[in-house]
Structures are given as structure tokens and as C-alpha cells.
Design an enzyme around this catalytic site. Structure first.
Site: not given
Ligand code: M7G
Length: 318
Positions: A250, A252
Site C-alpha cells: 500500500h 500512503h
Molecule cells: P502501515 O504502513 O502498514 O502501518 O500502514 P502504520 O499503521 O504504522 O502506518 C497501514 C495503513 O493502513 C495506516 O496508515 C493505517 O492507518 C491504515 N489502516 C489500518 N486499518 C486497520 C485501516 C482500516 O480498517 N481502514 C482504512 N481505511 N485504513 C486502515
């Protein structure tokens, strides 16, 4: 917290009645500049993490609020020309919400670890460490932790929030608002692009073949930001985390005016533009990309499950 006698979200809606059952256990972490905090406790007896944060003040109506929307105005410092005061914003019909809550319920041990205040340390992940430590760790990552991603991709959850979908088994992806953004303040715009195909677990798995998809993610994110939010492409910061929290690829997509907080710092965030460029400069063989061969520096919290594994491997090789 006893999970065996508890009821969970499947039995209850998340509403005020449920919040009334909150039994506070402890503050996991707090941010003294934003005043936000992560609270651990139970809802209906089931472990829950509540992230509580004041909503951002809306800049378009703040002039009017200061002029005529305040009550109990109290100046506690007068050192002309410098003043400092406290005030309450009057509650009116149609007042904007003043609290933003995010709830993880039921909360698992990994969630509690992630949101707990903790010391952090720098690691240098060579390709050897990647193969000997990180790959086995990712292999053991419970599939259930990715359920929320597939729920979104399959249209079972957040379907109404999807801003763009390109359906294609090879290079399809969606763009939607990130959980981190409550969609009230454009300055805090935070979107996420999630690829359809499982298997790209991190940026180390990207190859030259992915470049067209990455460019299309960039193009569509820019288009969505402009058409839906009026934000020009020069006002977007697009990056990829290494290490990410979830091993499904994914990107950001964030307003550059958003204060660069933890997830946007060196030691975790890599610009999408840079990643595309490194792939373009790489040889064609997938295993030979610069991303597969380089050493990545990153910071991990000591509660991260990868932490002791990497620490042990580094200590043993010293
Ligand atoms: P990451 O880089 O794996 O880790 O990003 P981080 O959480 O340390 O940033 C995962 C991204 O998915 C983050 O920006 C989270 O805010 C987002 N995210 C996580 N969940 C569980 C959800 C969700 O249920 N819905 C949405 N829309 N975003 C999510």
C-alpha cells in the site's frame, strides 16, 4: 482482562451505551503536542483500545468563532503586547464534533504492543538479515491481521469510501481515505492506495514490472486529490513504509501541510517517486533490483515482535 467470559462487537454495536461500559485500565501512550492519547480498557468486558483526540479547528470559520463564538474567556497572562488566555467555544446547534475517537475492539496483544509508549532502536537490514529473519517473520504473520484489507478490496467494508478502483488481477488497486483521517480537515488529508494482488509484501518485493502500476497509483492519487479535494499534485507527499505494519502493499498519500508525524519520518517512510526511480535504475532480473539488494535502515519499537529477532541476529553476527 478475561476474554472467555466477555462479549464482543459481534454482540453489540459501538454506540454510547457500549461506551458507558468502558472500564479504564491504563494510558498506553500520549502525545503532549496534540493532546491525543491511546487508552486501554474493556468494552462489555472485551479488551479495547480507544484513541482519543480533539478534532482540528476549522480554519474557514475560526475568525467568526473568535469574534462571537466564545464563552468564559479568561486571560491568565498579560505582559503587553503578549497575552495568553483560555476559552470555551459556545455549543450551538450544528456545532462540529470536538472529539475524534478511534476504537480497536476487540484489541489483540499486537495492537496493545503497537500503541504502547516504548523505546525505539535503529536497525540496518541487509539482504541476508531480510532472508534469515524478516521473511520467516512475515511467513508467520497471522493471515487474520490482513482481514480488514481483503474486506475493503472485496467491497465488504468501507465500500462507500472508495475514491477510485481499478479492477485487474495483476495491477489493480483502490484509493480510499486512511483510517488516520476523519475527512474534516484538508490539511490533514490522508489517503491510501492498496493493491489488489496479494504477494507484494513489502517494497523489497517490487520489480521493474510494477513500475507502470506504481506510476498509475501516483497519477490516480493526484487526479483524485485534485478532483475531489482541489489539492494540486505538488501538495501531496506519497510514501511507502519499511517496515510496514501490514504486509500487503500500500502507498500512503498525504497533504504535505500535514505535520510530519511519526510515520512520515526518515527511518520508515520512502518516497514513492524515489522507489519508482530506484526500480527504473535496477537491472531487469527481479532478484537483482536495487530494492532487493540494498541495506535498509529503519527504526523499530522495542515492543515490535520483529525487534528481539533482529536484535538476536545482529548480536550473534557481531
Ligand atoms: P502501515 O504502513 O502498514 O502501518 O500502514 P502504520 O499503521 O504504522 O502506518 C497501514 C495503513 O493502513 C495506516 O496508515 C493505517 O492507518 C491504515 N489502516 C489500518 N486499518 C486497520 C485501516 C482500516 O480498517 N481502514 C482504512 N481505511 N485504513 C486502515
Amino acid at each position: 482482562m478475561n476474554e472467555s467470559t466477555s462479549t464482543g462487537p459481534s454482540d453489540h454495536a459501538l454506540d454510547l451505551d457500549t461506551l458507558n461500559t468502558f472500564v479504564f485500565e491504563r494510558v498506553l501512550s500520549e502525545n503532549t503536542s496534540t493532546g491525543s492519547m491511546f487508552l486501554l480498557g474493556t468494552l462489555h468486558g472485551t479488551p479495547a483500545i480507544l484513541h482519543v483526540q480533539r478534532t482540528l479547528l476549522p480554519s474557514d470559520t475560526m475568525g467568526e468563532t473568535v469574534k462571537s463564538g466564545l464563552e468564559s474567556f479568561n486571560v491568565f497572562l498579560d505582559n503587553r503586547p503578549y497575552f495568553s488566555a483560555h476559552a470555551l467555544i459556545k455549543r450551538t446547534k450544528g456545532s462540529a464534533p470536538n472529539l475524534q475517537l478511534k476504537v480497536i475492539w476487540p484489541a489483540q496483544e499486537d495492537h496493545i504492543r503497537k500503541y504502547s509508549a516504548q523505546a525505539r532502536r535503529m536497525f540496518h537490514e541487509t539482504p541476508e538479515l531480510y532472508h534469515s529473519v524478516v521473511v520467516p517473520y512475515m511467513d508467520s504473520f497471522p493471515a487474520s491481521r490482513l482481514e480488514w484489507v481483503f474486506n475493503i478490496l472485496d467491497g465488504k467494508k468501507e465500500a462507500e469510501r472508495i475514491l477510485y478502483r481499478r479492477s485487474d488481477p495483476e495491477d489493480g488497486f483502490i484509493i480510499l481515505p486512511d483510517l488516520k483521517w476523519d475527512e474534516t480537515s484538508l490539511n490533514a488529508l490522508y489517503l491510501q492506495a492498496v493493491v489488489q494482488k496479494p504477494g507484494i509484501r513489502t517494497l523489497r518485493d517490487l520489480t521493474k514490472n510494477h513500475v507502470p502500476m506504481l506510476k498509475e497509483i501516483r497519477r490516480q492519487a493526484q487526479r483524485v486529490a485534485m478532483e475531489k479535494y482541489g489539492l494540486e499534485k505538488e501538495r501531496l507527499r506519497m510514501f511507502i513504509h519499511y517496515q510496514p505494519s501490514y504486509y500487503h502493499f500500500h502507498v500512503h498519500i498525504v497533504n504535505i501541510d500535514h505535520d510530519a508525524a511519526a510515520g512520515m519520518l526518515v527511518g520508515q517512510a520512502h518516497l514513492l517517486d524515489d522507489i519508482i526511480s530506484l526500480l527504473e535504475l535496477s537491472p531487469d532480473a527481479p532478484a537483482q533490483t536495487i530494492l532487493a539488494r540494498m541495506t535498509f535502515g529503519y527504526i523499530l519499537g522495542m515492543e515490535h515482535k520483529l525487534f528481539p529477532l533482529l536484535k538476536q541476529a545482529v548480536d550473534e553476527s557481531a
